[in-house]
Design an enzyme around this catalytic site. Structure first.
Site, PDB file in Angstrom:
ATOM      1  N   ASP A   1      10.144  -7.218  -3.396  1.00 33.75           N
ATOM      2  CA  ASP A   1       8.957  -7.650  -2.645  1.00 33.75           C
ATOM      3  C   ASP A   1       8.758  -9.141  -2.885  1.00 33.75           C
ATOM      4  O   ASP A   1       8.946  -9.626  -4.003  1.00 33.75           O
ATOM      5  CB  ASP A   1       7.731  -6.849  -3.143  1.00 33.75           C
TER       6      ASP A   1
ATOM      7  N   ALA B   1       7.262  -5.355   5.772  1.00 30.90           N
ATOM      8  CA  ALA B   1       7.069  -5.744   7.174  1.00 30.90           C
ATOM      9  C   ALA B   1       5.668  -6.314   7.309  1.00 30.90           C
ATOM     10  O   ALA B   1       4.843  -6.198   6.399  1.00 30.90           O
ATOM     11  CB  ALA B   1       7.209  -4.519   8.091  1.00 30.90           C
TER      12      ALA B   1
ATOM     13  N   PHE C   1       9.939  -0.577   3.434  1.00 30.34           N
ATOM     14  CA  PHE C   1       8.534  -0.699   3.853  1.00 30.34           C
ATOM     15  C   PHE C   1       8.185  -2.135   4.249  1.00 30.34           C
ATOM     16  O   PHE C   1       7.199  -2.344   4.970  1.00 30.34           O
ATOM     17  CB  PHE C   1       7.601  -0.296   2.705  1.00 30.34           C
TER      18      PHE C   1
ATOM     19  N   LEU D   1       5.794 -10.478  -2.362  1.00 31.44           N
ATOM     20  CA  LEU D   1       4.357 -10.525  -2.688  1.00 31.44           C
ATOM     21  C   LEU D   1       3.541 -11.290  -1.637  1.00 31.44           C
ATOM     22  O   LEU D   1       2.426 -11.714  -1.920  1.00 31.44           O
ATOM     23  CB  LEU D   1       4.121 -11.088  -4.099  1.00 31.44           C
TER      24      LEU D   1
ATOM     25  N   TYR E   1       0.822  -1.216   0.000  1.00 30.58           N
ATOM     26  CA  TYR E   1       0.000   0.000   0.000  1.00 30.58           C
ATOM     27  C   TYR E   1       0.868   1.284   0.000  1.00 30.58           C
ATOM     28  O   TYR E   1       0.845   2.054  -0.971  1.00 30.58           O
ATOM     29  CB  TYR E   1      -0.901  -0.059   1.238  1.00 30.58           C
TER      30      TYR E   1
ATOM     31  N   TYR F   1       4.555  -5.785  17.643  1.00 34.96           N
ATOM     32  CA  TYR F   1       4.697  -4.983  16.422  1.00 34.96           C
ATOM     33  C   TYR F   1       5.488  -3.701  16.726  1.00 34.96           C
ATOM     34  O   TYR F   1       6.499  -3.402  16.075  1.00 34.96           O
ATOM     35  CB  TYR F   1       3.312  -4.650  15.846  1.00 34.96           C
TER      36      TYR F   1
HETATM   37  N1  LIG Z   1      -0.618   1.126   6.985  1.00 35.36           N
HETATM   38  C1  LIG Z   1      -0.424   1.869   8.080  1.00 35.36           C
HETATM   39  O1  LIG Z   1      -1.330   2.540   8.584  1.00 35.36           O
HETATM   40  C2  LIG Z   1       0.946   1.913   8.721  1.00 35.36           C
HETATM   41  C3  LIG Z   1       1.117   2.693   9.872  1.00 35.36           C
HETATM   42  C4  LIG Z   1       2.375   2.754  10.461  1.00 35.36           C
HETATM   43  C5  LIG Z   1       3.457   2.088   9.886  1.00 35.36           C
HETATM   44  N2  LIG Z   1       3.260   1.333   8.766  1.00 35.36           N
HETATM   45  C6  LIG Z   1       4.419   0.616   8.181  1.00 35.36           C
HETATM   46  O2  LIG Z   1       4.481   0.919   6.801  1.00 35.36           O
HETATM   47  C7  LIG Z   1       5.006  -0.185   6.067  1.00 35.36           C
HETATM   48  C8  LIG Z   1       4.112  -0.487   4.884  1.00 35.36           C
HETATM   49  O3  LIG Z   1       2.780  -0.717   5.322  1.00 35.36           O
HETATM   50  P1  LIG Z   1       1.634  -1.061   4.269  1.00 35.36           P
HETATM   51  O4  LIG Z   1       0.330  -0.653   4.872  1.00 35.36           O
HETATM   52  O5  LIG Z   1       2.030  -0.522   2.936  1.00 35.36           O
HETATM   53  O6  LIG Z   1       1.727  -2.661   4.273  1.00 35.36           O
HETATM   54  P2  LIG Z   1       1.505  -3.685   3.055  1.00 35.36           P
HETATM   55  O7  LIG Z   1       1.264  -5.022   3.686  1.00 35.36           O
HETATM   56  O8  LIG Z   1       0.508  -3.166   2.094  1.00 35.36           O
HETATM   57  O9  LIG Z   1       2.920  -3.679   2.351  1.00 35.36           O
HETATM   58  C9  LIG Z   1       4.027  -4.407   2.853  1.00 35.36           C
HETATM   59  C10 LIG Z   1       4.732  -5.034   1.656  1.00 35.36           C
HETATM   60  O10 LIG Z   1       5.896  -5.719   2.133  1.00 35.36           O
HETATM   61  C11 LIG Z   1       5.979  -6.974   1.478  1.00 35.36           C
HETATM   62  N3  LIG Z   1       6.733  -7.880   2.361  1.00 35.36           N
HETATM   63  C12 LIG Z   1       6.403  -8.268   3.629  1.00 35.36           C
HETATM   64  N4  LIG Z   1       7.334  -9.104   4.105  1.00 35.36           N
HETATM   65  C13 LIG Z   1       8.277  -9.238   3.134  1.00 35.36           C
HETATM   66  C14 LIG Z   1       9.496  -9.969   3.040  1.00 35.36           C
HETATM   67  N5  LIG Z   1       9.917 -10.771   4.026  1.00 35.36           N
HETATM   68  N6  LIG Z   1      10.226  -9.852   1.914  1.00 35.36           N
HETATM   69  C15 LIG Z   1       9.808  -9.071   0.895  1.00 35.36           C
HETATM   70  N7  LIG Z   1       8.654  -8.359   0.924  1.00 35.36           N
HETATM   71  C16 LIG Z   1       7.901  -8.441   2.034  1.00 35.36           C
HETATM   72  C17 LIG Z   1       4.532  -7.401   1.251  1.00 35.36           C
HETATM   73  O11 LIG Z   1       4.376  -8.338   0.210  1.00 35.36           O
HETATM   74  C18 LIG Z   1       3.873  -6.064   0.925  1.00 35.36           C
HETATM   75  O12 LIG Z   1       3.910  -5.788  -0.449  1.00 35.36           O
HETATM   76  C19 LIG Z   1       5.156  -1.321   7.080  1.00 35.36           C
HETATM   77  O13 LIG Z   1       6.512  -1.384   7.448  1.00 35.36           O
HETATM   78  C20 LIG Z   1       4.298  -0.888   8.244  1.00 35.36           C
HETATM   79  O14 LIG Z   1       4.790  -1.391   9.459  1.00 35.36           O
HETATM   80  C21 LIG Z   1       2.035   1.232   8.172  1.00 35.36           C
END
Ligand SMILES: NC(=O)c1ccc[n+]([C@@H]2O[C@H](COP(=O)([O-])OP(=O)(O)OC[C@H]3O[C@@H](n4cnc5c(N)ncnc54)[C@H](O)[C@@H]3O)[C@@H](O)[C@H]2O)c1
Length: 343
Positions: free
Chosen positions: A46, A89, A87, A48, A26, A155
């Site tokens: 990524d 995680a 990103f 995926l 995202y 987390y």
């Molecule tokens: N969405 C929120 O409100 C929010 C708030 C605070 C912090 N964050 C942080 O922002 C970051 C992104 O969040 P998001 O909402 O886009 O999440 P998301 O799940 O949409 O995106 C995370 C991406 O990381 C990839 N991924 C996960 N583990 C992996 C691995 N081991 N190797 C390769 N790729 C991997 C996933 O396939 C995914 O495409 C995260 O680190 C999250 O902790 C998000």
């Protein structure tokens, strides 16, 4: 960012390569769009596990796991990467309470692997997705960067562990870094090219839209908090503003070499009831919802003091009002009722 700094930044990339881990997700996909627009070459890395192949529209996709340090090192060398935005995680707080090992492995060991690969490939700039969950239960609001960091779930702990590792990598490997502590990411690309598609969806705005369009009823977790309408107050920050902040952060550390941690929020909290009202107004549909119990560990009020990022990174949110956040989210969900089509 104002128009002139956007213009300045739009020349900043000059074809230099940035590796975006989690760039099929995202927030990472929105950062990839901002980077490409600013003239950078984008390499999305990524596996995926939660991302979408079709969300990768603004650079090359390399499929791989962040735990594969050698694979990552090779990719950093091959593409002559000069900076990493990290990103990738897991981010479900409830799941992190049930299954901490999953979070320590991906978020701590995974991020450490990225940093090790950067050290091996002599990549010097790192922008890290951190979170307001590193603060834990707020002692005072709005929350400034100086607020104590005492996470109440694994987390938050997993992100704080990496924040604490960064100065050590900086000293040992001459890296500069920024940790960006996001509050609640929300909304979608105003052009409608990319948006939010988590499975399961845990965020309130897409959940309210899902309820408004005939999906699962929204559950409101408690209405007896000490807030004006009894529901929790949160700071919603537009995902494209987050993406801009990453660009501001990268260009600041490249120019100044000064590392640091910054809150990314608007400083304006909204209640869950306000979110429901806004979704109803924007969509013109009722949001069916039911009252559920409070969730353990949900603070009544969470919002950022956002001034440090604005002053030092020259970041200005451009979509700070809840209406435009919900409008862009609605535009995405209306035109992509099943999310990305590659599931
Ligand atoms: N969405 C929120 O409100 C929010 C708030 C605070 C912090 N964050 C942080 O922002 C970051 C992104 O969040 P998001 O909402 O886009 O999440 P998301 O799940 O949409 O995106 C995370 C991406 O990381 C990839 N991924 C996960 N583990 C992996 C691995 N081991 N190797 C390769 N790729 C991997 C996933 O396939 C995914 O495409 C995260 O680190 C999250 O902790 C998000």
């Amino acid at each position: 960012m104002d128009a002139s700094s956007l213009e300045r930044r739009s020349r900043g990339g000059a074809g230099r390569a940035v590796l975006v881990t989690g760039g099929a997700g995202y927030i990472g996909s929105h950062a990839a769009k901002a980077l490409k627009r600013a003239g950078y070459r984008v390499i999305v890395y990524d596996n995926l596990v939660a991302g979408h192949r079709t969300a990768v529209k603004f650079g090359d996709l390399v499929e791989g796991d962040i735990l594969d340090t050698d694979g990552l090192t090779e990719v950093l060398h091959r593409h002559q990467v000069f900076a990493v935005m990290h990103f990738a995680a897991f981010l479900d707080v409830g799941e992190s309470v049930r299954d901490p090992s999953k979070y320590y492995r991906n978020n701590v060991a995974g991020a450490a692997s990225v940093l090790s690969a950067m050290a091996a490939a002599a990549v010097k700039h790192f922008v890290f997705s951190s979170t307001c969950a590193t603060y834990g239960e707020p002692i005072e609001t709005p929350i400034a960067e100086t607020h104590p960091q005492q996470p109440i779930n694994s987390y938050g702990e997993s992100k704080l562990a990496i924040e604490r590792a960064l100065p050590h990598f900086e000293r040992a490997h001459d890296m500069s870094w920024v940790a960006l502590r996001y509050f609640n990411a929300a909304g979608a690309d105003p052009d409608g090219e990319i948006g939010e598609d988590h499975a399961p969806e845990i965020h309130v705005i897409p959940r309210a839209i899902e309820a408004a369009t005939g999906g699962r009823r929204l559950e409101v977790f408690g209405d007896d908090y000490p807030t004006p309408d009894g529901t929790c107050l949160r700071d919603y920050v537009h995902v494209s503003d987050l993406a801009d902040a990453h660009l501001c952060a990268l260009e600041t550390i490249v120019e100044t070499g000064k590392s640091g941690a910054y809150n990314l929020g608007t400083g304006r909290p909204h209640s869950v009831r306000e979110v429901i009202d806004t979704v109803e107004r924007v969509t013109g549909r009722a949001v069916p919802w039911a009252l559920g119990p409070r969730r353990p560990g949900d603070p009544a009020v969470l919002y950022a003091a956002p001034h440090k990022a604005q002053a030092e990174l020259h970041w200005t949110p451009r979509h700070a009002d809840l209406d435009s956040i919900v409008r862009t989210a609605w535009n995405w969900h209306r035109t992509h009722p099943n999310g990305y089509e590659d599931k």
